[in-house]
Each structure stands twice: as C-alpha cells, then as structure tokens.
Scaffold this active site. Structure first.
Site, PDB file in Angstrom:
ATOM      1  N   ASP A  99       0.868  -1.179   0.000  1.00  0.00           N
ATOM      2  CA  ASP A  99       0.000   0.000   0.000  1.00  0.00           C
ATOM      3  C   ASP A  99       0.910   1.235   0.000  1.00  0.00           C
ATOM      4  O   ASP A  99       1.759   1.373   0.885  1.00  0.00           O
ATOM      5  CB  ASP A  99      -0.836  -0.032   1.296  1.00  0.00           C
ATOM      6  CG  ASP A  99      -2.175   0.640   1.154  1.00  0.00           C
ATOM      7  OD1 ASP A  99      -2.228   1.705   0.522  1.00  0.00           O
ATOM      8  OD2 ASP A  99      -3.164   0.113   1.698  1.00  0.00           O
ATOM      9  N   ASP A 201      -2.922   4.794  -2.230  1.00  0.00           N
ATOM     10  CA  ASP A 201      -3.915   5.401  -1.342  1.00  0.00           C
ATOM     11  C   ASP A 201      -4.275   6.832  -1.762  1.00  0.00           C
ATOM     12  O   ASP A 201      -3.398   7.601  -2.176  1.00  0.00           O
ATOM     13  CB  ASP A 201      -3.289   5.448   0.070  1.00  0.00           C
ATOM     14  CG  ASP A 201      -4.240   5.909   1.141  1.00  0.00           C
ATOM     15  OD1 ASP A 201      -5.157   5.151   1.470  1.00  0.00           O
ATOM     16  OD2 ASP A 201      -4.062   7.037   1.663  1.00  0.00           O
ATOM     17  N   GLU A 258      -6.654   4.165  -5.435  1.00  0.00           N
ATOM     18  CA  GLU A 258      -7.883   4.474  -4.701  1.00  0.00           C
ATOM     19  C   GLU A 258      -8.313   5.856  -5.157  1.00  0.00           C
ATOM     20  O   GLU A 258      -7.689   6.855  -4.829  1.00  0.00           O
ATOM     21  CB  GLU A 258      -7.626   4.479  -3.195  1.00  0.00           C
ATOM     22  CG  GLU A 258      -8.913   4.589  -2.402  1.00  0.00           C
ATOM     23  CD  GLU A 258      -8.739   5.153  -0.999  1.00  0.00           C
ATOM     24  OE1 GLU A 258      -9.589   4.868  -0.160  1.00  0.00           O
ATOM     25  OE2 GLU A 258      -7.770   5.900  -0.739  1.00  0.00           O
ATOM     26  N   HIS A 331     -11.147  -2.310   4.332  1.00  0.00           N
ATOM     27  CA  HIS A 331     -10.918  -1.953   5.732  1.00  0.00           C
ATOM     28  C   HIS A 331     -11.579  -0.633   6.121  1.00  0.00           C
ATOM     29  O   HIS A 331     -11.465  -0.208   7.265  1.00  0.00           O
ATOM     30  CB  HIS A 331      -9.405  -1.853   5.981  1.00  0.00           C
ATOM     31  CG  HIS A 331      -8.775  -0.784   5.136  1.00  0.00           C
ATOM     32  ND1 HIS A 331      -8.714  -0.869   3.757  1.00  0.00           N
ATOM     33  CD2 HIS A 331      -8.228   0.403   5.459  1.00  0.00           C
ATOM     34  CE1 HIS A 331      -8.150   0.224   3.294  1.00  0.00           C
ATOM     35  NE2 HIS A 331      -7.840   1.020   4.300  1.00  0.00           N
ATOM     36  N   ASP A 332     -12.245   0.024   5.170  1.00  0.00           N
ATOM     37  CA  ASP A 332     -12.909   1.305   5.448  1.00  0.00           C
ATOM     38  C   ASP A 332     -14.428   1.198   5.409  1.00  0.00           C
ATOM     39  O   ASP A 332     -15.118   2.199   5.615  1.00  0.00           O
ATOM     40  CB  ASP A 332     -12.500   2.352   4.401  1.00  0.00           C
ATOM     41  CG  ASP A 332     -11.028   2.716   4.469  1.00  0.00           C
ATOM     42  OD1 ASP A 332     -10.451   2.654   5.565  1.00  0.00           O
ATOM     43  OD2 ASP A 332     -10.462   3.061   3.417  1.00  0.00           O
TER      44      ASP A 332
HETATM   45  C1  NOJ Z   1      -7.780   5.663   2.576  1.00  0.00           C
HETATM   46  C2  NOJ Z   1      -7.458   4.475   3.428  1.00  0.00           C
HETATM   47  O1  NOJ Z   1      -8.072   3.342   2.885  1.00  0.00           O
HETATM   48  C3  NOJ Z   1      -7.933   4.810   4.818  1.00  0.00           C
HETATM   49  O2  NOJ Z   1      -7.932   3.697   5.676  1.00  0.00           O
HETATM   50  C4  NOJ Z   1      -7.077   5.926   5.344  1.00  0.00           C
HETATM   51  O3  NOJ Z   1      -7.577   6.347   6.591  1.00  0.00           O
HETATM   52  C5  NOJ Z   1      -7.081   7.123   4.399  1.00  0.00           C
HETATM   53  N1  NOJ Z   1      -6.979   6.763   3.018  1.00  0.00           N
HETATM   54  C6  NOJ Z   1      -5.931   8.044   4.718  1.00  0.00           C
HETATM   55  O4  NOJ Z   1      -4.714   7.467   4.325  1.00  0.00           O
END
Ligand code: NOJ
Length: 555
Positions: A99, A201, A258, A331-332
C-alpha cells in the site's frame, strides 16, 4: 485464457495485518502470522495479497500515517520476515502487494519534523504551508475527511499546514520534484524486493489547486468538505504519468489506485493503455448509503436498481479501458452482509449471495479478510469502545448536526471502519486463535461458530462456497473474460446478469430479499444449472437470498 495477465485471472485477498494473525502474543498481527496462513490463502485460490501499511507508524490512522517509507514497523516484525513472506509467497504463486500512502506522511516522519522547524530549512516546502487569514483563522474553511478543520497551526513556523485526513497526517507537496523523487525511490525499493504491485492510497488528492479559496459551507460547522475543493485537480495526471514512467513501467505488476470521484468518462485517462494504473477503485456502489460519500449522519436508503446501475456503469466503463477491481468490502467499509442485505438476513445465505456476485462479475475480485467466512458488523455500546479515528470524528459531526448521542452511535454502528477491523477468527479457541495475548481490538462475539476451522470442516460453509466458486471462476473463460450484460434491469428484488463469450453464456441470478421470488424461467433460455447456494433449486423461483448460476453452450 485469452491474453489475460496473471492478475486478471486470480483473486486478490486484502489483509489488514494488525488483525490477521499474531504469532508473538502482542495482541496485534504480524508478518510471520501472514506467512503461516499462505496455505490457507492458496486453498482459497488467491494469487496476490494486498497488505494495508506495515511501515513504521505512530498508528494514529492504523498505519496510514507513515514515518518511514522503506522500513517495517517492528510491531509487525523485521525486513527479514518480509523477505521470507515474499519468498514463501513466490513458492505458492502468491504475490505481495504493498500500500503506497503518498498523499501524506505521519507528522513524525523526519521530513515533516525538518519541514516544520523553520520557513527556511531544506525541506521547508515539502508540505503544504500557508499563512493564517488576517484574523488568525485557518487559510480556508475546508473540513478534513475525518472531521474538523483541514488546517493545523504550527507554533514553530507560525503557519498552518494542510491535512486532508488527520492532524497527524500532513499532506506532502507534490509540486516539489524532490518530494516526488523521494516517493518514487521508496516505491522502487519495494519493487527491488520483488513485490507484485501496489495499491495507491488517496491518490486523487495529491494535486492541490493553484489558489486556495473558501468554499460554500455544506454543514452547520461553516465548513466545506475538502474533497469538493481539492480532489482531481487539473494537472494531476502529469504527476501520475511521471510516477508510471519512473516506477511502474517495465514491471510485471498490477497497480490499483484508490480514486474517489473519477468520472466514468475520464476513466481512459486513468487506466488501460493510455492511462496510469491497471485498475481503479471507485466507490459509487459502496457509497449508495451516503450520497456525498462522506458524512455518515446523512445516511440514506438505496434501491437495488441503483446498486445494479452503479455496477453496470463500472462494467461498461472498463469493458475497453483498463480492468475492474471488484469489491464490496475493504478496511474502510461496513461488512457487506450488513451493508447490502436486508435486516434479519441469515448471514450464511447472505454471505453466499454476495460472494456469488463478487466472483462472477468481470474483473479481479478483491476478497477482504473475514469476508470468506461471512463476517458481520459489530455494534459496541459506547463511542469510547471504538478505535477508528473516523468514527470519533463522524460521531462529533452527527452531534453538531443536532442528532442525539444514541442516534450518533447508530451511524457509527453502521459505518464504523472497526466493523471491518475486528481480528480474524481462525478457530473456536480462546481469542479465536488470533492471539494468545490481549487482542488490540475486541473479537466479534460470534467467533465460536464463525471461524476458519469450523468452516473448513463444513461442506456447506461460506468458506467452502468461496473456494468452490473461485475455482469455477478461474477455470471458466466466460467468467474470466466474457462480456457483461444486464438482465432483469428494473427488478428491485433480483440482481441478475449474463456473462457471454462467443461459445458460452453464464447466467447469474441472486435474490436480495428474504422472500421467495418468481422470475420468468424463459430468460434462462436453454441454460443448465451449474452452481448455487441452496442444495435444491426450483425452476422459475428464487428462494430467500438464493444465488444460482446457469450455463448455456452457444452453437
Ligand atoms: C484511505 C485508506 O483506505 C484509509 O484507511 C485511510 O484512513 C485514508 N486513506 C488516509 O490514508
């Protein structure tokens, strides 16, 4: 299989290392733990594992606040452990994907410590610094993604710095070529170690607008979501093409960005032959419950036809440009059973229904740890029990917007990122076999029935369903490369589609309700039943949450 690359033919498994497998009794997972589970992943048909960040980090945002881009956090082990993971993965054809968190670093990174020390040091403009407004308030009214102002005052410099996410995650200044080169060097360090790709990310935030101005407030706090002011700023693709040239080109890897908010019509600039990445995570289908994608207390209802439309759009957009990373969990996000299935749904049936779509759409399926076991959300009884920084920020936003504490907690129950972060459940043993110590986050209380050991032994389990379906997919030219065609488009109960190659059609039908529903059997033409989530299926009827797959040879 028709000129497909290795990463288009496999499934990717996302690991949240902190919660995966602890071999030291520390209460948090580690790299040796991941290596010890490679055979489990092999049996699931996995060809790559994406690890959320394992670099040194103060863990304010669970590793997305990085203080050294080319080292391993001692909590996860050593560089030798990592090298062994790569080697053991290679033996099993499982590649390791890292990542890259390049929009921001931790405020404890040595670059930031130097940058904040004065306005004249060599790294003075490695981050985004601005003077206060005349009255001393922040340079703009932008709200950070975790809530509160996106600006933080720094005494040493007598200036504010920008943080799109937490205060402890200052944004890097990509306009500075030295910053870009330092980040590219770090990515090349991991390529030299043999990683199989990168998940990148928050990439849509790296380019900031030339002039910073206040936005029209969108909430009672007088602020505006930073996303609407800085995401996808013109010129971002120049940075990304440089990234591609200096890092990705010439390697047999995949990259997945992302990229919240990239419009379907712009996709060809981001992925595929003329783009930058192999794939792009876009969020239209997982953001149906919050239309602006951000403020949890603005939760809304959604219809199945909207979910189908969002997926159909992505399938259409990636038909000729790039490739689709299929996902319903990460994970979000909440667990997909709670997110997409009706309240009161049987979790085994619901998990199989979601798995059927995940593994039969066109693209590379991303399975998030625990999804293959049918994990569900947690609902802790006070905000203090939640670890996730965003849950706390969103709880405050809900209170500010006038909601009661109970209601604010309800939003947290649904959306909290901790839903996805509870430890893996390996067995019915103490702490679900995850740790012999005190787990960093409580283990879901269903672990005695929902765990890998129990499910491995049960032929009707969610785990064995995933294994069989993944195998079916990886051996089917039609499921791997066939076109996507919508079926029963306007139906609010059934998610149905066809995957088609010249000589075969595969029909997928999933009932999203708790009732039996009828469908016109003739839509299946001459197709034969090949796979399903019930022991016995019925002609022209789908049982509650039933998923079926039919196949037809085309002469
Ligand atoms: C996206 C990530 O998936 C998330 O978990 C993170 O808090 C934010 N970006 C900041 O890096």
């Amino acid at each position: 299989m028709k000129n497909l690359k290795w990463w288009q033919k496999t499934s990717v498994y996302q690991i949240y290392p902190k919660s995966f497998m602890d071999t030291t009794g520390s209460g948090t997972g580690d790299i040796v733990g991941i290596t010890s589970k490679l055979d489990y992943l092999k049996k699931l048909g996995i060809g790559a594992i994406w690890l959320t960040p394992i670099y040194p980090s103060p863990q304010v945002d669970n590793g997305y606040d990085i203080s050294d881009y080319t080292a391993i956090d001692p909590a996860y082990g050593t560089m030798a452990d990592f090298d062994k993971l790569i080697a053991e993965g290679n033996k099993r054809n499982i590649r390791v994907v890292m990542d890259l968190v390049y929009n921001h670093s931790s405020d404890k990174h040595k670059w930031f410590i130097e940058s904040k020390s004065s306005r004249t040091n060599p790294k003075a403009d490695w981050y985004i610094w601005r003077d206060a407004k005349a009255d001393g308030t922040p340079p703009t009214n932008w709200r950070g993604i975790f809530g509160g102002s996106a600006w933080q005052w720094c005494e040493e410099r007598q200036q504010y710095y920008l943080h799109t996410f937490a205060v402890e995650q200052p944004d890097l200044n990509w306009e500075n070529p030295e910053v870009r080169q330092a980040l590219f060097d770090a990515a090349n360090f991991w390529l030299d170690k043999g990683v199989g790709g990168f998940r990148i990310d928050a990439i849509t935030y790296i380019k900031k607008p030339k002039i910073f101005v206040d936005g029209e407030p969108d909430g009672k706090d007088g602020m505006v979501a930073i996303h609407t002011m800085t995401a996808n700023t013109d010129g971002i693709l120049d940075f990304l093409h440089e990234f591609k040239r200096k890092v990705f080109d010439g390697h047999d890897i995949f990259t997945v960005g992302e990229a919240n908010g990239v419009a379907a019509e712009d996709l060809n600039k981001w992925v595929g032959a003329d783009g930058v990445f192999s794939m792009l995570f876009e969020f239209s289908h997982v953001n149906l419950s919050i239309k602006d994608g951000e403020i949890w207390c603005r939760r809304t209802d959604w219809k199945l036809t909207e979910l189908k439309q969002a997926i159909a759009n992505s399938q259409a957009a990636t038909k000729n440009n790039g490739w689709y990373p299929i996902f319903f969990e990460n994970h979000d996000k909440p667990r997909s059973i709670n997110h997409f299935m009706p309240k009161g749904a049987d979790s085994v049936k619901a998990a199989k229904a979601m798995a059927t779509i995940l593994l039969t759409l066109r693209g590379t399926p991303f399975i998030f740890e625990g999804q293959e076991l049918g994990f569900t959300n947690i609902a802790w009884d006070s905000i203090e029990k939640y670890d996730d920084i965003q849950s706390h920020g969103q709880y405050e936003i809900a209170l500010n917007e006038g909601f009661s504490k109970d209601k604010a907690l309800e939003f947290v129950h649904f959306f909290s990122r901790d839903n996805a972060r509870t430890p893996m459940q390996w067995s019915a043993d103490e702490n679900a076999g995850f740790t012999t110590g005190q787990s960093w986050l409580p283990i879901h209380d269903d672990y005695k029935i929902c765990n890998a050991a129990v499910e491995d032994a049960d032929k009707n389990s969610v785990l064995n369903y995933f294994r069989r379906l993944d195998d079916l997919r990886q051996h089917s030219e039609t499921l791997l490369s066939g076109d996507y065609e919508e079926l029963l488009k306007d139906d609010e109960k059934i998610f149905a589609f066809i995957r088609a190659t010249e000589n075969k059609k595969v029909y997928v039908l999933v009932n999203f309700t708790l009732d039996e529903v009828k469908f016109p059997a003739e839509i299946l033409s001459q197709a034969k039943f090949i796979f399903g989530s019930y022991d016995k299926n019925k002609i022209g009827v789908l049982q509650p949450l039933e998923a079926v797959i039919y196949e037809e040879a085309i002469k």
